[in-house]
Design a protein around this motif. Sequence first.
Motif, PDB file in Angstrom:
ATOM      1  N   ARG A 137     -11.432   9.291  16.183  1.00 53.17           N
ATOM      2  CA  ARG A 137     -11.613   8.377  17.221  1.00 53.17           C
ATOM      3  C   ARG A 137     -10.117   7.768  17.908  1.00 53.17           C
ATOM      4  NH1 ARG A 137     -14.938   3.308  16.542  1.00 53.17           N
ATOM      5  NH2 ARG A 137     -16.400   5.144  15.935  1.00 53.17           N
ATOM      6  N   GLY A 138      -9.380   8.563  18.640  1.00 46.02           N
ATOM      7  CA  GLY A 138      -8.037   8.092  19.057  1.00 46.02           C
ATOM      8  C   GLY A 138      -7.162   8.949  17.812  1.00 46.02           C
ATOM      9  N   LEU A 139      -5.868   8.706  18.149  1.00 44.52           N
ATOM     10  CA  LEU A 139      -4.851   9.214  17.254  1.00 44.52           C
ATOM     11  C   LEU A 139      -5.009   8.497  15.686  1.00 44.52           C
ATOM     12  CD1 LEU A 139      -1.794  10.199  19.111  1.00 44.52           C
ATOM     13  CD2 LEU A 139      -3.402  11.502  18.452  1.00 44.52           C
ATOM     14  N   ASP A 140      -5.482   7.150  15.535  1.00 41.79           N
ATOM     15  CA  ASP A 140      -5.241   6.465  14.442  1.00 41.79           C
ATOM     16  C   ASP A 140      -6.694   5.995  14.248  1.00 41.79           C
ATOM     17  OD1 ASP A 140      -2.465   6.605  14.499  1.00 41.79           O
ATOM     18  OD2 ASP A 140      -2.259   5.262  16.281  1.00 41.79           O
ATOM     19  N   GLY A 141      -7.876   6.365  14.400  1.00 46.97           N
ATOM     20  CA  GLY A 141      -9.050   5.891  14.238  1.00 46.97           C
ATOM     21  C   GLY A 141      -9.749   6.631  12.923  1.00 46.97           C
ATOM     22  N   GLU A 142     -10.976   6.348  12.976  1.00 39.08           N
ATOM     23  CA  GLU A 142     -11.706   7.294  12.021  1.00 39.08           C
ATOM     24  C   GLU A 142     -12.210   8.253  12.348  1.00 39.08           C
ATOM     25  OE1 GLU A 142     -15.010   4.210  11.138  1.00 39.08           O
ATOM     26  OE2 GLU A 142     -13.616   2.872  10.212  1.00 39.08           O
ATOM     27  N   TRP A 143     -12.696   9.126  11.420  1.00 38.60           N
ATOM     28  CA  TRP A 143     -13.549  10.278  11.759  1.00 38.60           C
ATOM     29  C   TRP A 143     -14.745   9.927  12.971  1.00 38.60           C
ATOM     30  CZ3 TRP A 143     -14.798  14.126   6.937  1.00 38.60           C
ATOM     31  CH2 TRP A 143     -13.584  14.462   6.516  1.00 38.60           C
ATOM     32  N   GLU A 144     -14.784  10.928  13.725  1.00 36.80           N
ATOM     33  CA  GLU A 144     -15.713  10.614  14.880  1.00 36.80           C
ATOM     34  C   GLU A 144     -16.851  11.829  15.303  1.00 36.80           C
ATOM     35  OE1 GLU A 144     -17.627   8.458  16.853  1.00 36.80           O
ATOM     36  OE2 GLU A 144     -16.075   7.852  18.144  1.00 36.80           O
ATOM     37  N   TRP A 145     -18.082  11.708  15.400  1.00 44.99           N
ATOM     38  CA  TRP A 145     -18.951  12.377  16.055  1.00 44.99           C
ATOM     39  C   TRP A 145     -18.509  12.651  17.535  1.00 44.99           C
ATOM     40  CZ3 TRP A 145     -22.460  12.205  19.513  1.00 44.99           C
ATOM     41  CH2 TRP A 145     -23.197  10.777  20.025  1.00 44.99           C
ATOM     42  N   TYR A 146     -18.753  13.844  18.064  1.00 40.24           N
ATOM     43  CA  TYR A 146     -18.558  13.964  19.430  1.00 40.24           C
ATOM     44  C   TYR A 146     -19.395  14.996  20.104  1.00 40.24           C
ATOM     45  CZ  TYR A 146     -15.882  17.933  17.612  1.00 40.24           C
ATOM     46  OH  TYR A 146     -15.408  19.176  17.149  1.00 40.24           O
ATOM     47  N   TRP A 147     -19.604  14.780  21.299  1.00 37.44           N
ATOM     48  CA  TRP A 147     -20.628  15.459  22.378  1.00 37.44           C
ATOM     49  C   TRP A 147     -20.112  16.840  22.555  1.00 37.44           C
ATOM     50  CZ3 TRP A 147     -25.012  13.443  22.812  1.00 37.44           C
ATOM     51  CH2 TRP A 147     -25.358  12.182  22.648  1.00 37.44           C
ATOM     52  N   LEU A 148     -21.209  17.644  22.841  1.00 33.56           N
ATOM     53  CA  LEU A 148     -21.117  18.981  23.239  1.00 33.56           C
ATOM     54  C   LEU A 148     -21.850  19.313  24.590  1.00 33.56           C
ATOM     55  CD1 LEU A 148     -21.424  21.173  19.796  1.00 33.56           C
ATOM     56  CD2 LEU A 148     -19.057  20.306  21.105  1.00 33.56           C
ATOM     57  N   GLN A 149     -21.598  20.086  25.387  1.00 34.85           N
ATOM     58  CA  GLN A 149     -22.135  20.112  26.494  1.00 34.85           C
ATOM     59  C   GLN A 149     -23.772  20.773  26.407  1.00 34.85           C
ATOM     60  OE1 GLN A 149     -20.632  23.129  29.490  1.00 34.85           O
ATOM     61  NE2 GLN A 149     -18.545  22.591  29.085  1.00 34.85           N
ATOM     62  N   ASN A 150     -24.178  21.097  25.639  1.00 35.87           N
ATOM     63  CA  ASN A 150     -25.448  21.970  25.469  1.00 35.87           C
ATOM     64  C   ASN A 150     -26.590  20.875  25.322  1.00 35.87           C
ATOM     65  OD1 ASN A 150     -23.458  23.432  24.261  1.00 35.87           O
ATOM     66  ND2 ASN A 150     -24.536  25.135  24.945  1.00 35.87           N
ATOM     67  N   ARG A 151     -27.553  21.070  26.152  1.00 38.69           N
ATOM     68  CA  ARG A 151     -28.712  20.062  25.913  1.00 38.69           C
ATOM     69  C   ARG A 151     -29.523  20.826  24.525  1.00 38.69           C
ATOM     70  NH1 ARG A 151     -32.622  19.780  31.148  1.00 38.69           N
ATOM     71  NH2 ARG A 151     -32.618  22.239  30.557  1.00 38.69           N
ATOM     72  N   GLY A 168     -28.159  23.534  20.354  1.00 36.63           N
ATOM     73  CA  GLY A 168     -28.633  23.443  21.547  1.00 36.63           C
ATOM     74  C   GLY A 168     -29.084  24.506  22.353  1.00 36.63           C
ATOM     75  N   GLU A 169     -29.343  24.589  23.727  1.00 35.26           N
ATOM     76  CA  GLU A 169     -29.899  25.854  24.441  1.00 35.26           C
ATOM     77  C   GLU A 169     -28.803  26.801  24.135  1.00 35.26           C
ATOM     78  OE1 GLU A 169     -33.011  23.396  27.307  1.00 35.26           O
ATOM     79  OE2 GLU A 169     -31.032  24.000  27.982  1.00 35.26           O
ATOM     80  N   ASN A 170     -29.494  28.145  24.382  1.00 36.18           N
ATOM     81  CA  ASN A 170     -28.764  29.365  24.184  1.00 36.18           C
ATOM     82  C   ASN A 170     -27.656  29.540  25.481  1.00 36.18           C
ATOM     83  OD1 ASN A 170     -28.142  31.824  22.913  1.00 36.18           O
ATOM     84  ND2 ASN A 170     -29.063  32.798  24.773  1.00 36.18           N
ATOM     85  N   GLU A 171     -26.637  29.912  25.203  1.00 34.28           N
ATOM     86  CA  GLU A 171     -25.560  30.176  26.379  1.00 34.28           C
ATOM     87  C   GLU A 171     -25.057  31.611  25.942  1.00 34.28           C
ATOM     88  OE1 GLU A 171     -22.611  27.136  26.045  1.00 34.28           O
ATOM     89  OE2 GLU A 171     -22.624  27.222  23.692  1.00 34.28           O
ATOM     90  N   THR A 172     -24.769  32.245  27.051  1.00 38.66           N
ATOM     91  CA  THR A 172     -24.153  33.588  27.299  1.00 38.66           C
ATOM     92  C   THR A 172     -22.797  33.646  27.608  1.00 38.66           C
ATOM     93  OG1 THR A 172     -25.128  34.204  29.258  1.00 38.66           O
ATOM     94  CG2 THR A 172     -26.582  34.781  27.123  1.00 38.66           C
ATOM     95  N   GLY A 173     -21.914  34.651  27.381  1.00 39.91           N
ATOM     96  CA  GLY A 173     -20.500  34.780  27.810  1.00 39.91           C
ATOM     97  C   GLY A 173     -19.455  33.585  27.303  1.00 39.91           C
ATOM     98  N   VAL A 174     -19.923  33.086  25.995  1.00 41.46           N
ATOM     99  CA  VAL A 174     -19.152  32.065  25.333  1.00 41.46           C
ATOM    100  C   VAL A 174     -18.752  32.601  23.975  1.00 41.46           C
ATOM    101  CG1 VAL A 174     -18.740  29.811  24.706  1.00 41.46           C
ATOM    102  CG2 VAL A 174     -20.038  30.379  26.913  1.00 41.46           C
ATOM    103  N   GLU A 175     -17.501  32.392  23.657  1.00 42.22           N
ATOM    104  CA  GLU A 175     -17.007  32.579  22.433  1.00 42.22           C
ATOM    105  C   GLU A 175     -16.385  31.562  21.413  1.00 42.22           C
ATOM    106  OE1 GLU A 175     -14.325  36.000  22.780  1.00 42.22           O
ATOM    107  OE2 GLU A 175     -15.750  37.323  23.557  1.00 42.22           O
ATOM    108  N   LYS A 222     -21.051  26.976  21.360  1.00 45.43           N
ATOM    109  CA  LYS A 222     -20.529  28.318  20.836  1.00 45.43           C
ATOM    110  C   LYS A 222     -18.978  28.256  20.682  1.00 45.43           C
ATOM    111  CE  LYS A 222     -23.714  31.904  21.630  1.00 45.43           C
ATOM    112  NZ  LYS A 222     -23.951  33.316  22.523  1.00 45.43           N
ATOM    113  N   GLU A 223     -18.216  27.539  21.398  1.00 45.30           N
ATOM    114  CA  GLU A 223     -16.835  27.460  21.236  1.00 45.30           C
ATOM    115  C   GLU A 223     -16.277  26.757  20.135  1.00 45.30           C
ATOM    116  OE1 GLU A 223     -15.419  27.136  26.182  1.00 45.30           O
ATOM    117  OE2 GLU A 223     -15.969  25.239  25.153  1.00 45.30           O
ATOM    118  N   ILE A 224     -17.162  25.943  19.542  1.00 45.16           N
ATOM    119  CA  ILE A 224     -16.898  25.098  18.578  1.00 45.16           C
ATOM    120  C   ILE A 224     -17.482  25.977  17.304  1.00 45.16           C
ATOM    121  CG2 ILE A 224     -17.116  22.951  17.108  1.00 45.16           C
ATOM    122  CD1 ILE A 224     -15.492  22.605  19.404  1.00 45.16           C
ATOM    123  N   PHE A 225     -18.796  26.446  17.222  1.00 47.16           N
ATOM    124  CA  PHE A 225     -19.486  26.949  16.236  1.00 47.16           C
ATOM    125  C   PHE A 225     -19.505  28.336  16.277  1.00 47.16           C
ATOM    126  CE2 PHE A 225     -20.853  22.472  16.112  1.00 47.16           C
ATOM    127  CZ  PHE A 225     -20.613  22.193  14.893  1.00 47.16           C
TER     128      PHE A 225
END
Length: 205
Positions: free
Chosen positions: A137-151, A115-122, A106-109
Amino acid sequence: MKVKRTEKIKVDLFRVGDIIPFKLNNGEKMQMTAVKDEPDGMIFCSVDCLAEESCMNESGSSSGGWNESDLRAKLNGEILDQFPKKIKKLLTPFANGDLLRIPAEKEIFGENKCGENETGVEQWKSMKQRRNRIAFRGLDGEWEWYWLQNRAQNSATLFASVYSNGSADCNNASAAGGVRPVVKIKNPISAPACQVRDNEDEQES
């Protein structure tokens, strides 16, 4: 003529949009930007991912969620150890005692798309712009997909993630993906020099 000016200054009070540049102990360059002001400190998220990819769980399971993940342990162990002392001494723990974490979905989108629902997050205001959801990926790398906390919902193996183009996605826990560290720094503080720029209008995308 209008220009956007950035200058590097010492500050005693952070504002959303400030950027702290520094080097990790391994020499990797890093930038963290202020994304949310909370009563006990300012939340900073790394502008880009770490140069080294990591899996969420080597076993490939999403059991236990973020709290029991290998990545959480790695962040608050060997990755935290790479932060220089001048930055580590500024960090204040999150509610669970950790000094490092990754973003929640939710902090990103602003919603739980995968992911599973979360409350109290904006949603962080800056993440309304797709460009700010995209990380390298790093300051000089390619675009990277990255992890979020939610299962991921109804899955024994998947976690939510951000695709390289800034859209919502999910990936198997054993996959090697980007890591965007998040920290909290207490205000007011005698902080290292920040890059401060004029505010620009935020537009949703």
